[in-house]
Every structure is written in structure tokens, then in C-alpha cells.
Design a protein around this motif. Structure first.
Motif, short mmCIF file in Angstrom:
data_model
loop_
_atom_site.label_atom_id
_atom_site.label_comp_id
_atom_site.label_asym_id
_atom_site.label_seq_id
_atom_site.Cartn_x
_atom_site.Cartn_y
_atom_site.Cartn_z
N UNK A 5 0.69 -1.40 0.06
CA UNK A 5 0.05 -0.07 -0.03
C UNK A 5 0.80 1.26 -0.02
N UNK A 6 1.97 1.26 0.99
CA UNK A 6 2.89 2.62 1.20
C UNK A 6 3.24 2.82 -0.51
N UNK A 40 -8.41 -3.70 4.85
CA UNK A 40 -7.29 -2.67 5.02
C UNK A 40 -7.99 -1.42 4.89
N UNK A 41 -9.14 -1.30 5.03
CA UNK A 41 -9.88 0.02 5.06
C UNK A 41 -9.36 1.20 5.97
N UNK A 42 -9.00 1.01 7.30
CA UNK A 42 -8.29 1.57 8.38
C UNK A 42 -7.06 2.27 7.91
N UNK A 43 -6.24 1.40 7.38
CA UNK A 43 -4.83 1.50 6.84
C UNK A 43 -4.96 2.22 5.52
N UNK A 163 -10.96 5.19 -4.89
CA UNK A 163 -10.46 4.08 -3.87
C UNK A 163 -11.69 3.29 -3.78
N UNK A 164 -11.40 1.85 -4.46
CA UNK A 164 -12.42 0.89 -4.41
C UNK A 164 -12.17 -0.27 -3.50
N UNK A 165 -12.98 -0.47 -2.36
CA UNK A 165 -12.71 -1.72 -1.44
C UNK A 165 -12.92 -2.97 -2.52
N UNK A 166 -12.22 -3.99 -2.68
CA UNK A 166 -12.20 -4.98 -3.56
C UNK A 166 -10.89 -5.61 -3.74
N UNK A 176 -12.13 -5.70 -11.42
CA UNK A 176 -12.21 -5.91 -9.91
C UNK A 176 -13.39 -6.65 -9.59
N UNK A 177 -13.26 -6.90 -8.47
CA UNK A 177 -14.05 -7.93 -7.67
C UNK A 177 -14.59 -6.78 -6.69
N UNK A 178 -15.66 -6.10 -6.66
CA UNK A 178 -16.16 -5.18 -5.67
C UNK A 178 -16.32 -5.79 -4.22
N UNK A 179 -15.89 -5.10 -3.30
CA UNK A 179 -15.80 -5.70 -1.82
C UNK A 179 -15.29 -7.08 -1.90
N UNK A 180 -14.39 -7.53 -2.71
CA UNK A 180 -13.64 -8.78 -2.87
C UNK A 180 -14.59 -9.81 -3.13
#
Length: 194
Positions: A5-6, A40-43, A163-166, A176-180
Motif C-alpha cells: 500500500x505504501x 485494510x480500510x483503516x490503513x 478508492x475501491x474496496x475490492x 475488479x471484484x467489488x468488496x472482494x
């Protein structure tokens, strides 16, 4: 993505600074997609606070879709809950989705109105999990692309970082797979991936 991520945030900042005016020229749309593990939403939010701050190079406008979706339905919580629980209410849910899309565009337009002629604004869309289960980030972005948000003074396209959680399935591109979740697989709508 093989980068951590960094490293991805470092690359994003470098890309925005070095290629600001070129973002979107090859695809026709200035969207930059950043897909990350929902766990990893918080990160990710912490890294946004640390790295996506306005400076002499870029002016960041952070828009949280959770806030936008909640504010757009303020005072209508019971109706919203009834719609979400009614499998036959697709027409009503479409109305909610249209409202969210319009409100998101209005929030972008309002943020851009604050931009001076010399500024290089960047819109940051976060909190896209709030769109589930009614719609997806791809549907939202397709709508925004039709509206073509631009810098009010220069009329240039403005980069929009989404920024897409997935998850990005292995050995794929522009998917991409939305929300994984594999059953929520989506195509990116014209833009670039970070």
C-alpha cells in the motif's frame, strides 16, 4: 497488485505530480483506480490522510460516498430500509441510485468551484462500499464520465482518484471484484489502475 500500500500511494502521488495534465488522455477519461483489500480500510484511510494532502503541487478534495449517500437520504431512513428489504422495489432503488449519482456530481462541482486558476485540483472518492447493494463504483463512474467534471477556470479535465474496496483477480486487467466478491465482478470504466 504486487506493490504494498505504501508503495502504491508513493506511485500515485508521483503520477499525479508528474503527469497531471496527461492523466486520462490515453483512455479519454481522467479516472485513476486504486483497488484495495476491504479489510485494510483503516490503513488506506490513514495513508490518504498522510499522503493526499494539498501542497504547492496539488489540491486534494476528499469526498466520502458514505457521507454523500447518508446526507442524500437524510430524514428518509424508514423508506430507505423498506426499499432495501423489498426485492420487488427495483424502480425505487433506481431512484435512490440516480439521487446518489447526482449528489456525487454536485459535490465534485462544488469542490471544483473552490479551485483557483493556478491550482491543480484532484478529486478523491472514498467510502464506495456505501454504494452496495444498490449499485457499483463502475456505474457511478460511468455517470460521472458523462458529466465531464472540469476545472472551472481552465476547463481542463480533473483527475479523479477512485478508492475501491475490492480485489483484482490474478492475471487480469481492467477488472475488479467489488468488496472482494467474485459475484460482484466489474470492469473499470476507462481510466488507469494504480
Amino acid at each position: 497488485m504486487s506493490m504494498d500500500l505504501q508503495s502504491r500511494f508513493d506511485f500515485l502521488i508521483e503520477r499525479l505530480r508528474d503527469a497531471y495534465d496527461g492523466i486520462g488522455h490515453s483512455s479519454g477519461r481522467p479516472f485513476v483506480y486504486f483497488v484495495y483489500d476491504p479489510e485494510k480500510e483503516n490503513r488506506v484511510r490513514l495513508l490518504m490522510q498522510q499522503h493526499l494532502q494539498s501542497d504547492q503541487h496539488l489540491t486534494f478534495h476528499h469526498l466520502d460516498l458514505l457521507d454523500i449517500t447518508l446526507e442524500s437520504l437524510s430524514g428518509q431512513e424508514e423508506e430507505r430500509e423498506a426499499l432495501l428489504n423489498d426485492p420487488d422495489a427495483t424502480g425505487s432503488t433506481d431512484g435512490i441510485v440516480r439521487l446518489w449519482k447526482r449528489q456525487t456530481f454536485r459535490a465534485i462541482a462544488a469542490a471544483l468551484q473552490q479551485s483557483g486558476e493556478e491550482e491543480r485540483p484532484v478529486i478523491v472518492l472514498q467510502g464506495l462500499a456505501a454504494l452496495h447493494p444498490l449499485t457499483t463504483p463502475t456505474a457511478l463512474i460511468e455517470y460521472l464520465a458523462e458529466q465531464e467534471p472540469r476545472h472551472p477556470s481552465t476547463k481542463r479535465m480533473v483527475p479523479i482518484v477512485v478508492f475501491i474496496p475490492g480485489a483484482v483477480p490474478p492475471q487480469t486487467s481492467h477488472i475488479y471484484d467489488f468488496l472482494g466478491q467474485a459475484h460482484l465482478r466489474q470492469n473499470f470504466y476507462r481510466g488507469e489502475e494504480i
